[in-house]
Design a protein around this motif. Sequence first.
Motif, PDB file in Angstrom:
ATOM      1  N   ALA A   1      85.479 -25.777  -1.206  1.00 10.69           N
ATOM      2  CA  ALA A   1      86.293 -26.961  -0.942  1.00 10.69           C
ATOM      3  C   ALA A   1      87.747 -26.686  -1.320  1.00 10.69           C
ATOM      4  O   ALA A   1      88.672 -27.022  -0.582  1.00 10.69           O
ATOM      5  N   LYS A   2      87.942 -26.065  -2.458  1.00 10.44           N
ATOM      6  CA  LYS A   2      89.309 -25.759  -2.915  1.00 10.44           C
ATOM      7  C   LYS A   2      89.972 -24.751  -1.987  1.00 10.44           C
ATOM      8  O   LYS A   2      91.175 -24.835  -1.715  1.00 10.44           O
ATOM      9  N   THR A   3      89.204 -23.814  -1.493  1.00  3.70           N
ATOM     10  CA  THR A   3      89.755 -22.809  -0.578  1.00  3.70           C
ATOM     11  C   THR A   3      90.190 -23.502   0.713  1.00  3.70           C
ATOM     12  O   THR A   3      91.243 -23.205   1.276  1.00  3.70           O
ATOM     13  N   LEU A   4      89.365 -24.440   1.176  1.00  2.00           N
ATOM     14  CA  LEU A   4      89.698 -25.167   2.402  1.00  2.00           C
ATOM     15  C   LEU A   4      90.991 -25.961   2.208  1.00  2.00           C
ATOM     16  O   LEU A   4      91.846 -25.987   3.096  1.00  2.00           O
ATOM     17  N   GLN A   5      91.147 -26.581   1.043  1.00  2.00           N
ATOM     18  CA  GLN A   5      92.369 -27.352   0.781  1.00  2.00           C
ATOM     19  C   GLN A   5      93.599 -26.461   0.874  1.00  2.00           C
ATOM     20  O   GLN A   5      94.611 -26.838   1.457  1.00  2.00           O
ATOM     21  N   ARG A   6      93.504 -25.285   0.308  1.00  2.00           N
ATOM     22  CA  ARG A   6      94.660 -24.382   0.330  1.00  2.00           C
ATOM     23  C   ARG A   6      94.942 -23.883   1.749  1.00  2.00           C
ATOM     24  O   ARG A   6      96.073 -23.559   2.088  1.00  2.00           O
ATOM     25  N   ARG A   7      93.908 -23.850   2.569  1.00  2.00           N
ATOM     26  CA  ARG A   7      94.096 -23.395   3.949  1.00  2.00           C
ATOM     27  C   ARG A   7      94.701 -24.536   4.787  1.00  2.00           C
ATOM     28  O   ARG A   7      95.566 -24.311   5.629  1.00  2.00           O
TER      29      ARG A   7
ATOM     30  N   ALA B   1      98.747 -25.746   4.556  1.00  2.00           N
ATOM     31  CA  ALA B   1      99.800 -25.047   5.299  1.00  2.00           C
ATOM     32  C   ALA B   1     100.138 -25.799   6.578  1.00  2.00           C
ATOM     33  O   ALA B   1     101.201 -25.599   7.163  1.00  2.00           O
ATOM     34  N   ARG B   2      99.233 -26.656   7.013  1.00  2.00           N
ATOM     35  CA  ARG B   2      99.443 -27.389   8.264  1.00  2.00           C
ATOM     36  C   ARG B   2     100.005 -28.788   8.073  1.00  2.00           C
ATOM     37  O   ARG B   2     100.238 -29.520   9.027  1.00  2.00           O
ATOM     38  N   ILE B   3     100.205 -29.173   6.820  1.00  2.00           N
ATOM     39  CA  ILE B   3     100.750 -30.507   6.545  1.00  2.00           C
ATOM     40  C   ILE B   3     102.228 -30.528   6.930  1.00  2.00           C
ATOM     41  O   ILE B   3     102.976 -29.609   6.607  1.00  2.00           O
TER      42      ILE B   3
ATOM     43  N   GLU C   1      96.798 -29.446  -5.198  1.00  2.00           N
ATOM     44  CA  GLU C   1      96.985 -28.525  -4.067  1.00  2.00           C
ATOM     45  C   GLU C   1      97.808 -29.168  -2.964  1.00  2.00           C
ATOM     46  O   GLU C   1      97.812 -28.697  -1.830  1.00  2.00           O
ATOM     47  N   ARG C   2      98.446 -30.295  -3.264  1.00  2.00           N
ATOM     48  CA  ARG C   2      99.244 -31.050  -2.269  1.00  2.00           C
ATOM     49  C   ARG C   2      98.349 -31.506  -1.120  1.00  2.00           C
ATOM     50  O   ARG C   2      98.810 -31.600   0.012  1.00  2.00           O
ATOM     51  N   MET C   3      97.081 -31.693  -1.399  1.00  2.00           N
ATOM     52  CA  MET C   3      96.138 -32.098  -0.361  1.00  2.00           C
ATOM     53  C   MET C   3      95.222 -33.232  -0.794  1.00  2.00           C
ATOM     54  O   MET C   3      93.989 -33.102  -0.753  1.00  2.00           O
ATOM     55  N   GLY C   4      95.818 -34.349  -1.175  1.00  2.00           N
ATOM     56  CA  GLY C   4      95.025 -35.501  -1.572  1.00  2.00           C
ATOM     57  C   GLY C   4      94.333 -36.048  -0.331  1.00  2.00           C
ATOM     58  O   GLY C   4      94.605 -35.604   0.789  1.00  2.00           O
ATOM     59  N   ILE C   5      93.466 -37.041  -0.500  1.00  2.79           N
ATOM     60  CA  ILE C   5      92.697 -37.581   0.631  1.00  2.79           C
ATOM     61  C   ILE C   5      93.569 -38.091   1.779  1.00  2.79           C
ATOM     62  O   ILE C   5      93.201 -37.962   2.942  1.00  2.79           O
ATOM     63  N   ALA C   6      94.732 -38.627   1.478  1.00  4.99           N
ATOM     64  CA  ALA C   6      95.587 -39.142   2.556  1.00  4.99           C
ATOM     65  C   ALA C   6      96.119 -37.996   3.421  1.00  4.99           C
ATOM     66  O   ALA C   6      96.187 -38.115   4.642  1.00  4.99           O
ATOM     67  N   SER C   7      96.471 -36.898   2.791  1.00  8.82           N
ATOM     68  CA  SER C   7      96.957 -35.741   3.540  1.00  8.82           C
ATOM     69  C   SER C   7      95.804 -35.134   4.340  1.00  8.82           C
ATOM     70  O   SER C   7      95.942 -34.789   5.508  1.00  8.82           O
TER      71      SER C   7
ATOM     72  N   PRO D   1     103.635 -39.309   0.379  1.00 15.67           N
ATOM     73  CA  PRO D   1     103.414 -39.076   1.802  1.00 15.67           C
ATOM     74  C   PRO D   1     102.126 -38.279   1.986  1.00 15.67           C
ATOM     75  O   PRO D   1     101.783 -37.433   1.142  1.00 15.67           O
ATOM     76  N   GLY D   2     101.403 -38.589   3.058  1.00 13.89           N
ATOM     77  CA  GLY D   2     100.175 -37.850   3.332  1.00 13.89           C
ATOM     78  C   GLY D   2     100.437 -36.777   4.383  1.00 13.89           C
ATOM     79  O   GLY D   2     100.331 -35.589   4.112  1.00 13.89           O
ATOM     80  N   HIS D   3     100.807 -37.232   5.582  1.00 14.53           N
ATOM     81  CA  HIS D   3     101.036 -36.313   6.700  1.00 14.53           C
ATOM     82  C   HIS D   3     101.925 -37.007   7.737  1.00 14.53           C
ATOM     83  O   HIS D   3     101.797 -38.221   7.964  1.00 14.53           O
TER      84      HIS D   3
END
Length: 223
Positions: free
Chosen positions: A11-17, A20-22, A112-118, A177-179
Amino acid sequence: MKLPPGSVAKAKTLQRRLRARIVLAHLKEKPKFIAGADAAFDGDFALAAACVFSFPALELLDIKTACVKVKFPYIPGLLAFREGPAVINVVKKLRPKPDVLLIDGQGIAHPERMGIASHVGLLLGIPTIGCAKSRLVGECGEPGKKAGSRVELVYKGETVGAVLRTKDNVRPMFISPGHLVDMEDAVSIVLECARGFRMPEPTRQADLITKKMKREGKQQCAG
DNA sequence: GCGACAG
DNA sequence: ATCTTGTCGC
């Protein structure tokens, strides 16, 4: 709730991947339709609700619900893997489709700058704003007591959110901000959705619906 | 090792 | 999030 070995690391690896697209950019047009989404839990099921409003008038246009089996426990930083599936499912049903979505939780104010909103914004491809009732990461001061006052939420030297007073003399909200929106969009939109309550109207209504679903039983919900 | 820790 | 009564403040 048990997880297959390695799930947390994956899950953490997916967040880091995904991070980059945010994309954080100023909205080009003022939104016409704004939505809010939230979830409650009943055993192994997530009861999700989403509603769309006209903006900035905030007239209720649609409400949708969903009942989805949860496959992930609550782990700080991995909320998207628990609530995300249900939220995405229910938001897809909304008509009209929202120009911006408010979600109960963090956007980029996350380890990871990837909270649920992002996370949800990226997977749905729509602008999202994180509206959390408490802090996950970051340092901040105390905003003024008047509605509208704010202070920055700083994490590792970077401004990741705003601690915003949405109502006089009540605990502030943690906005990020999310995205597809920027910090200014996030704060101004949340303030425009403030209608005398701590939570912005879209998220507040979704939360109320979610609790009602739970009271009346999950057996009668769609999804 | 200890404390923090969205919902 | 969820378990829970009365209670303080606007």
